[in-house]
Design an enzyme around this catalytic site. Structure first.
Site, short mmCIF file in Angstrom:
data_model
loop_
_atom_site.label_atom_id
_atom_site.label_comp_id
_atom_site.label_asym_id
_atom_site.label_seq_id
_atom_site.Cartn_x
_atom_site.Cartn_y
_atom_site.Cartn_z
N GLY B 130 0.85 -1.19 0.00
CA GLY B 130 0.00 0.00 0.00
C GLY B 130 0.88 1.23 0.00
N TRP B 155 -8.00 -3.05 -5.05
CA TRP B 155 -8.64 -1.74 -4.84
C TRP B 155 -8.38 -0.81 -6.00
CZ3 TRP B 155 -6.41 -1.12 0.79
CH2 TRP B 155 -6.99 -2.09 1.60
N ASP B 239 2.03 13.23 -8.56
CA ASP B 239 2.27 14.68 -8.46
C ASP B 239 1.21 15.45 -9.26
OD1 ASP B 239 4.47 14.25 -6.91
OD2 ASP B 239 5.95 14.63 -8.49
N ARG B 242 -2.77 14.40 -7.62
CA ARG B 242 -3.21 14.72 -6.25
C ARG B 242 -4.07 15.98 -6.15
NH1 ARG B 242 2.30 12.34 -3.85
NH2 ARG B 242 1.49 10.26 -3.38
N GLN B 336 -22.91 17.38 12.49
CA GLN B 336 -23.16 17.95 13.82
C GLN B 336 -24.25 19.02 13.76
OE1 GLN B 336 -21.83 16.71 16.46
NE2 GLN B 336 -22.67 18.14 17.96
N GLY B 339 -27.65 17.83 13.57
CA GLY B 339 -28.10 17.08 14.74
C GLY B 339 -28.44 15.64 14.35
N GLY B 340 -29.47 15.10 14.99
CA GLY B 340 -29.86 13.71 14.71
C GLY B 340 -30.25 13.50 13.26
N GLU B 363 -4.33 7.60 -3.02
CA GLU B 363 -3.24 8.33 -3.69
C GLU B 363 -2.21 8.79 -2.66
OE1 GLU B 363 -4.04 10.77 -7.08
OE2 GLU B 363 -5.91 9.70 -7.50
N GLY B 364 -1.97 7.93 -1.71
CA GLY B 364 -1.03 8.22 -0.63
C GLY B 364 -1.77 8.73 0.58
C1 LIG Z 1 -11.52 3.20 -2.27
C2 LIG Z 1 -10.10 3.02 -2.65
C3 LIG Z 1 -9.70 3.23 -3.94
C4 LIG Z 1 -8.37 3.04 -4.30
N1 LIG Z 1 -8.00 3.20 -5.62
C5 LIG Z 1 -6.74 2.85 -6.00
C6 LIG Z 1 -6.37 2.86 -7.38
O1 LIG Z 1 -7.15 3.23 -8.25
N2 LIG Z 1 -5.14 2.44 -7.72
C7 LIG Z 1 -4.24 2.02 -6.79
O2 LIG Z 1 -3.14 1.65 -7.16
N3 LIG Z 1 -4.55 2.03 -5.47
C8 LIG Z 1 -5.78 2.42 -5.05
N4 LIG Z 1 -6.12 2.40 -3.72
C9 LIG Z 1 -5.12 2.04 -2.74
C10 LIG Z 1 -4.66 3.21 -1.87
O3 LIG Z 1 -3.83 4.07 -2.60
C11 LIG Z 1 -3.99 2.64 -0.64
O4 LIG Z 1 -5.02 2.11 0.16
C12 LIG Z 1 -3.20 3.65 0.13
O5 LIG Z 1 -2.05 4.00 -0.57
C13 LIG Z 1 -2.79 3.14 1.52
O6 LIG Z 1 -2.28 1.84 1.50
P1 LIG Z 1 -2.83 0.74 2.53
O7 LIG Z 1 -4.30 0.79 2.41
O8 LIG Z 1 -2.19 -0.54 2.21
O9 LIG Z 1 -2.44 1.24 3.95
P2 LIG Z 1 -1.08 0.99 4.72
O10 LIG Z 1 0.04 1.36 3.88
O11 LIG Z 1 -1.11 -0.39 5.28
O12 LIG Z 1 -1.21 2.04 5.89
C14 LIG Z 1 -1.92 1.80 7.09
C15 LIG Z 1 -1.69 2.99 8.03
O13 LIG Z 1 -0.28 3.10 8.31
C16 LIG Z 1 0.18 4.38 7.96
N5 LIG Z 1 1.54 4.27 7.45
C17 LIG Z 1 2.03 3.40 6.55
N6 LIG Z 1 3.31 3.65 6.31
C18 LIG Z 1 3.64 4.72 7.05
C19 LIG Z 1 4.82 5.48 7.23
N7 LIG Z 1 5.93 5.18 6.57
N8 LIG Z 1 4.79 6.54 8.07
C20 LIG Z 1 3.65 6.85 8.74
N9 LIG Z 1 2.52 6.18 8.61
C21 LIG Z 1 2.50 5.13 7.76
C22 LIG Z 1 -0.75 4.85 6.89
O14 LIG Z 1 -0.74 6.25 6.76
C23 LIG Z 1 -2.07 4.32 7.39
O15 LIG Z 1 -2.58 5.19 8.36
C24 LIG Z 1 -7.43 2.62 -3.34
C25 LIG Z 1 -7.84 2.44 -2.02
C26 LIG Z 1 -9.14 2.62 -1.66
C27 LIG Z 1 -9.54 2.36 -0.23
#
Ligand SMILES: Cc1cc2nc3c(=O)[nH]c(=O)nc-3n(C[C@H](O)[C@H](O)[C@H](O)COP(=O)(O)OP(=O)(O)OC[C@H]3O[C@@H](n4cnc5c(N)ncnc54)[C@H](O)[C@@H]3O)c2cc1C
Lengths: 262, 383
Positions: B130, B155, B239, B242, B336, B339-340, B363-364
């Site tokens: 991810g 995803w 880049d 985003r 908020q 309300g309800g 996207e990160g």
């Molecule tokens: C609805 C949806 C659509 C998406 N669409 C696409 C798409 O079209 N194409 C694609 O390629 N991907 C897609 N994604 C994937 C998305 O980009 C990833 O979910 C995202 O990059 C985070 O990866 P992860 O879910 O594995 O979380 P993780 O990387 O497992 O992160 C879990 C938590 O740990 C934190 N964390 C991880 N590493 C660090 C670090 N080094 N420092 C601090 N905190 C950290 C994260 O911020 C997060 O809070 C999609 C995801 C969703 C949910």
């Protein structure tokens, strides 16, 4: 296929205010839009051109200079050309003078296959201008068209909405149709259309350039006199029948017989 | 406020707002409920020439840039942040081609995207990769004139609906991050399958799906740039994309504010409209101010990118980070203020809150954005 669409700019409100002194519509402070029924006419015009694969749609309106906005909007939806009929001398035109003026413009344009109008304007609600234009041009008209089933360069078969259902009518072309909202779902403007609309030069034709007979235009050319405009009083009274359906039906028949046959 | 838009940009804004109000808003709740993909709206966007606004004119687009894309995404997301994503994620899938595609690839793929005939998608994420995209396991093995792809992406937005997929896969595992490459894969290629469709918290009408490659054979001409550029393609794509996520967040936030202003004016308690209470007014004022700040940041970042500036990672991350945090806060505050009633599905604000959340994640994640910003700061400090 050469298509002409006639449109009108109207105030954007269903709650039109009437000036109690002059008995005319108050327009101040109200936004202007294309008469909602005319939007269906524009859409149908564009569809006919698309169906034919060639030709053009020319949209015409008679009105003050601000009516250019309505024409631009029509162009942004996909009309090819637009013409504004505007002249102080047109002021005060009733439906007869308006349809005369529009027909002069159409004659000046020359060749056409179909003219399309909305069924009526939302401000005046007369539904007379379309039929008036066809009369001035001496071409057939079909009002309340809800579907153009078939169309060639010689003739068209259309469905005309009636209160009970619809008629299927065939007419030679050129002809004039007024359309109802059941006929299509109008498209939104496109970005390219909006850009074209911004730039397009819209000619303004005057009474002189149309070679209008001065006695047939504007207030002088308008035989209509609005004596009074009023909201009909709501229906009063009425009687609720209650009881078992069978019983109620009998009562109702009795009442109707008394009322109709005395 | 005057954002100094060109005539064209104003038209894009007007038209997209008209589409949002007349076409998207009335169907948003339905698509949220069913999770269906809103093809009828994509068709409207195609007919209105919106799909190609950020694509160069020589490939059938309008020749706009990131600002045009942001303006459109903001307005469409005001209507529905899930439906607008079909358009915005196509941008994400298209940037690799715009930025790294050769002439043949651009000619082959961009016109159909610009006309709205085809949607695109971007496939990077995997179950084990991810935030740490370097951990991807999908491979692309060169075999004569072809590459053979194997692996599962997860995803993927527009998965199954899109015709064109920009995919990052490992061409040489030994080289680590420098061993990744980006490819274009067309729907219909033997060996390309679509797996599970996710059931999500928000942006429910958007399709989020597994994209599976099983000996998926693509011509070598589908390689984007050169072998080894995979992560560069991904980073440069982000880049550029985003600000689009930021604009999606902005549109959702603006809608929440508009709903809150209208509702607090109508809702009466203690014999008066609740908008007459200072406690409510201050919330509205803070919501509006943060939205305006987020808008300013997004438009500035977009303009900077469009000007051809080189180091854009920082501003791009900043606007995504800020706008998504604002959207989450503003939509939560809108609930908020309702309300309800705000908690009920009959009212639009709970959906806005659910839709806003994703903008802090994809996207990160926002932690990753902060990391990008900080490393740019440190690099600048050392320079
Ligand atoms: C609805 C949806 C659509 C998406 N669409 C696409 C798409 O079209 N194409 C694609 O390629 N991907 C897609 N994604 C994937 C998305 O980009 C990833 O979910 C995202 O990059 C985070 O990866 P992860 O879910 O594995 O979380 P993780 O990387 O497992 O992160 C879990 C938590 O740990 C934190 N964390 C991880 N590493 C660090 C670090 N080094 N420092 C601090 N905190 C950290 C994260 O911020 C997060 O809070 C999609 C995801 C969703 C949910």
């Amino acid at each position: 296929m050469n298509i002409i669409v006639l449109i009108k700019q109207v105030p954007e409100t269903t709650d039109v205010k009437i000036d109690p002194v002059t008995n005319t519509l108050k327009r101040e402070g109200v936004q202007s839009i294309i008469n909602p029924f005319d939007v269906y006419a524009i859409e149908e015009g564009i569809r006919l051109r698309e169906r034919a694969g060639a030709g053009k749609v020319t949209v015409i309106t008679m009105g003050p200079p601000q009516a250019l906005e309505a024409l631009r909007e029509a162009v942004s939806m996909g009309c090819d050309d637009a013409i504004l009929l505007s002249d102080r001398k047109f002021a005060g035109s009733d439906t007869w003078a308006t349809s005369y003026t529009l027909s002069k413009a159409i004659k000046k344009l020359g060749k056409f296959d179909v003219i399309i109008c909305g069924k009526q304007a939302s401000d005046g609600d007369t539904a007379q201008v379309g039929p008036g234009v066809s009369t001035h041009l001496d071409i057939p008209q079909v009002t309340y068209v809800k579907k153009i089933e078939e169309i060639t360069i010689e003739k068209a078969r259309v469905e005309r909405m009636t209160e009970e259902g619809y008629d299927i009518m065939e007419t030679p072309l050129p002809a004039l149709f007024t359309v109802v909202k059941e006929i299509n779902v109008p498209r939104l403007p496109s970005l390219k259309g909006k850009m074209r609309a911004k730039k397009i030069e819209i000619p303004v034709w005057t009474a002189e350039s149309l070679e209008c007979d001065g006695k047939k235009i504007g207030l002088d050319g308008s035989p209509t006199r609005v004596m009074k405009v009023f909201t009909p009083a709501p229906r009063e009274g009425g009687e609720m029948l209650s009881g078992e359906p069978e019983e109620v039906a009998k009562k109702l028949v009795g009442l109707l017989r008394d009322a109709v046959l005395g | 406020m005057d954002y100094l838009f060109t005539e064209e940009q104003k038209m894009i804004q007007d038209l997209c707002m008209q589409i949002a109000k007349e076409k998207i808003k009335p169907v948003a709740a339905h698509y949220d409920e069913t999770g269906e993909f809103a093809w009828d709206i994509i068709k409207v966007l195609a007919e209105s020439d919106i799909c190609g606004i950020y694509i160069p004119e020589e490939y059938g687009g309008m020749g706009g840039g990131i600002l045009e894309l942001a303006i459109a995404t903001e307005a469409l997301s005001w209507g529905c942040g899930g439906i607008s994503l079909g358009f915005a994620a196509t941008g994400l899938g298209t940037f690799p081609i715009i930025l790294f595609g050769n002439e043949e690839q651009k000619n082959k793929y961009l016109p159909d995207i610009a006309s709205g005939k085809k949607l695109a998608a971007f496939a990077l994420t995997e179950a084990e990769a991810g935030s740490d995209a370097g951990g991807i396991k999908t491979t692309a093995r060169k075999e004569g004139d072809h590459y053979i792809l194997n692996g599962t992406k997860q995803w993927i937005t527009n998965g199954g609906e899109a015709e064109i997929y920009s995919v990052v896969a490992m061409t040489n595992k030994d080289k680590g991050p420098r061993g990744a490459s980006a490819f274009i894969v067309e729907k219909g290629t033997p060996g390309l399958f679509f797996g599970k469709k996710e059931n999500k918290m928000g942006i429910r009408s958007s399709s989020t799906r597994e994209v599976i490659f099983t000996d998926c054979k693509i011509p070598k001409e589908n390689l984007l740039g050169k072998e080894g550029l995979g992560f560069i393609v991904a980073m440069k794509t982000f880049d550029n994309s985003r600000p689009g996520v930021a604009a999606q967040a902005l549109g959702i936030a603006q809608r929440a504010l508009d709903e809150a202003v209208a509702y607090t004016h109508e809702r009466r308690q203690f014999g008066q409209a609740i908008s007459s209470f200072q406690g409510v007014q201050f919330m509205l004022a803070d919501m509006a101010t943060s939205i305006e700040a987020s808008r300013g940041l997004i438009y500035s970042a977009a303009r900077m990118i469009d000007s051809g500036a080189k180091n854009i990672a920082k501003v791009s991350a900043m606007c995504k980070l800020y706008a998504s945090d604002v959207a989450m806060r503003v939509t939560t505050d809108a609930v908020q203020l309702f309300g309800g009633y705000g908690y009920m599905k009959e009212y639009p604000v709970e959906k806005l809150m659910r839709d806003a959340k994703i903008t802090q994640i994809y996207e990160g994640t926002n932690q990753i954005q902060r990391g990008v910003i900080a490393s740019a700061l440190i690099k600048e400090g050392l320079a």
